[in-house]
Design a protein around this motif. Structure first.
Motif, mmCIF file in Angstrom:
data_model
loop_
_atom_site.group_PDB
_atom_site.id
_atom_site.type_symbol
_atom_site.label_atom_id
_atom_site.label_comp_id
_atom_site.label_asym_id
_atom_site.label_seq_id
_atom_site.Cartn_x
_atom_site.Cartn_y
_atom_site.Cartn_z
ATOM 1 N N ILE A 116 -3.259 -1.491 34.211
ATOM 2 C CA ILE A 116 -4.226 -3.345 33.940
ATOM 3 C C ILE A 116 -4.804 -3.295 34.004
ATOM 4 C CG2 ILE A 116 -3.249 -2.376 36.938
ATOM 5 C CD1 ILE A 116 -5.825 -0.974 37.584
ATOM 6 N N THR A 117 -5.602 -4.775 33.750
ATOM 7 C CA THR A 117 -6.791 -4.914 33.748
ATOM 8 C C THR A 117 -7.009 -5.220 34.877
ATOM 9 O OG1 THR A 117 -5.566 -6.146 31.241
ATOM 10 C CG2 THR A 117 -8.340 -6.879 32.593
ATOM 11 N N VAL A 118 -8.770 -4.455 34.770
ATOM 12 C CA VAL A 118 -9.309 -4.950 36.037
ATOM 13 C C VAL A 118 -11.184 -5.348 35.394
ATOM 14 C CG1 VAL A 118 -10.987 -3.526 37.316
ATOM 15 C CG2 VAL A 118 -8.753 -2.968 36.591
ATOM 16 N N ALA A 119 -11.516 -6.526 36.017
ATOM 17 C CA ALA A 119 -12.736 -6.998 36.007
ATOM 18 C C ALA A 119 -13.924 -6.184 35.954
ATOM 19 C CB ALA A 119 -12.401 -8.549 37.128
ATOM 20 N N VAL A 120 -15.161 -6.444 36.190
ATOM 21 C CA VAL A 120 -16.064 -4.957 35.680
ATOM 22 C C VAL A 120 -16.920 -5.662 36.545
ATOM 23 C CG1 VAL A 120 -18.013 -3.856 35.614
ATOM 24 C CG2 VAL A 120 -15.962 -3.921 34.263
ATOM 25 N N GLY A 121 -17.037 -6.192 38.076
ATOM 26 C CA GLY A 121 -18.478 -7.100 38.886
ATOM 27 C C GLY A 121 -16.852 -8.562 38.583
ATOM 28 N N ALA A 122 -18.158 -9.858 38.739
ATOM 29 C CA ALA A 122 -18.162 -10.755 38.256
ATOM 30 C C ALA A 122 -17.687 -11.525 37.063
ATOM 31 C CB ALA A 122 -19.381 -12.020 39.079
ATOM 32 N N ILE A 123 -15.952 -12.295 36.480
ATOM 33 C CA ILE A 123 -16.212 -12.828 35.405
ATOM 34 C C ILE A 123 -16.110 -14.068 35.388
ATOM 35 C CG2 ILE A 123 -15.178 -10.498 35.121
ATOM 36 C CD1 ILE A 123 -12.450 -11.786 35.579
ATOM 37 N N PRO A 124 -15.713 -14.440 34.216
ATOM 38 C CA PRO A 124 -16.196 -16.259 34.127
ATOM 39 C C PRO A 124 -14.205 -17.133 34.841
ATOM 40 C CG PRO A 124 -17.099 -15.334 31.800
ATOM 41 C CD PRO A 124 -16.672 -14.500 32.720
ATOM 42 N N ALA A 125 -14.373 -17.954 35.403
ATOM 43 C CA ALA A 125 -12.785 -17.999 35.629
ATOM 44 C C ALA A 125 -12.076 -18.099 35.050
ATOM 45 C CB ALA A 125 -13.760 -19.709 36.656
#
Length: 274
Positions: A116-125
């Motif tokens: 899986i690829t997971v965002a660490v907090g908020a990421i750009p659209a």
């Protein structure tokens, strides 16, 4: 257990059931890791969590000691422009990073493999779009698998979806693969190409489908640790993977907690699980 074309391992229903047990160890561990990802945690700490989870569930980490040089960890942890095979260590995750986590486990000699690829907090659209497209393309590939079809039907479905969603680099040097009593087996499962080619898809075949795509082009290089694969242009990448087996009823995604039933139904294809 038999072999197709003398190369592709074909599993019995009983063997697929054991692969499901290995797949659940992987799928459950990835959910533990998804929940653990946060700013301030190190990739090494995630690796320790993963090994504890795999072993506590009765599995053995399949990555640890694999290959040359021997891979030193239980997961691959690849951050931002690193796309696959990142070695966990002291790197601290920060707000706005993305991390690809690849996990494998062995149960009674049979393998499960997923990422899986997971965002660490908020990421750009645009980065979120990258992750969404990569994950969806994996499912489109799995949904294209039919008894009587060919391996590159999966490849074509992955590429067609990715190309329909924007200008992404699709890695060509790294592919999905057969899986069973070994982690990497024949056949390769590319993420691009024309349909109708490669080995036949038959009952009992098991494959890992793993698209790797990037915001830039497809060119990569291997870092000095002899493992980590990074994008040559420094653009960010995403990687998703699931293992599935083809039964008489359809695809059974052994590393998905629900066997893939909900997503396959959404895509209008039969579910092959029990």
């Amino acid at each position: 257990m038999g072999f197709l074309d003398r190369r592709v391992q074909i599993k019995t229903p009983e063997q697929i059931a054991v692969m499901r047990r290995a797949g659940l160890v992987v799928g459950e561990t990835l959910e533990v890791l998804r929940a653990a990802v946060r700013p301030g945690i190190t990739t090494g700490e995630l690796d320790a969590i993963a090994e504890d989870s795999i072993r506590s569930k009765g599995g053995v980490p399949s990555f640890k000691g694999y290959g040359v040089p021997p891979f030193p960890a239980s997961i691959c942890a690849s951050v931002n422009d690193q796309v696959v095979h990142g070695i966990p260590g002291e790197r601290v995750l920060a707000e706005g990073d993305v991390i690809s986590i690849d996990c494998g486990a062995i149960v009674d000699g049979w393998h499960g493999d997923a990422a899986i690829t997971v965002a660490v907090g908020a990421i750009p659209a645009e980065v979120q779009h990258l992750l969404d497209v990569c994950e969806e393309s994996m499912w489109r590939g799995i949904a294209a698998a039919r008894i009587g079809g060919r391996v590159t039907d999966i490849s074509h479905a992955v590429e067609t979806y990715v190309r329909s969603q924007g200008s992404f680099g699709i890695l060509e040097d790294y592919t999905g693969h057969g899986i069973g009593t070994e982690m990497h087996m024949s056949p390769d499962v590319p993420n691009y190409g024309k349909p109708g080619r490669g080995p036949k898809l038959v009952r009992g075949i098991a494959l890992a489908v793993e698209p790797m795509i990037a915001l830039g082009d497809q060119d990569t290089y291997v870092e000095d640790d002899d493992w980590t694969v990074s994008m040559s242009d420094g653009k960010w990448a995403a990687h998703f993977e699931n293992t599935f087996a083809l039964t008489e009823h359809g695809a059974w995604v052994t590393t998905a907690l629900d066997g893939g039933e909900a997503k396959l139904a959404e895509l209008g294809v039969p579910f092959g699980g029990h």
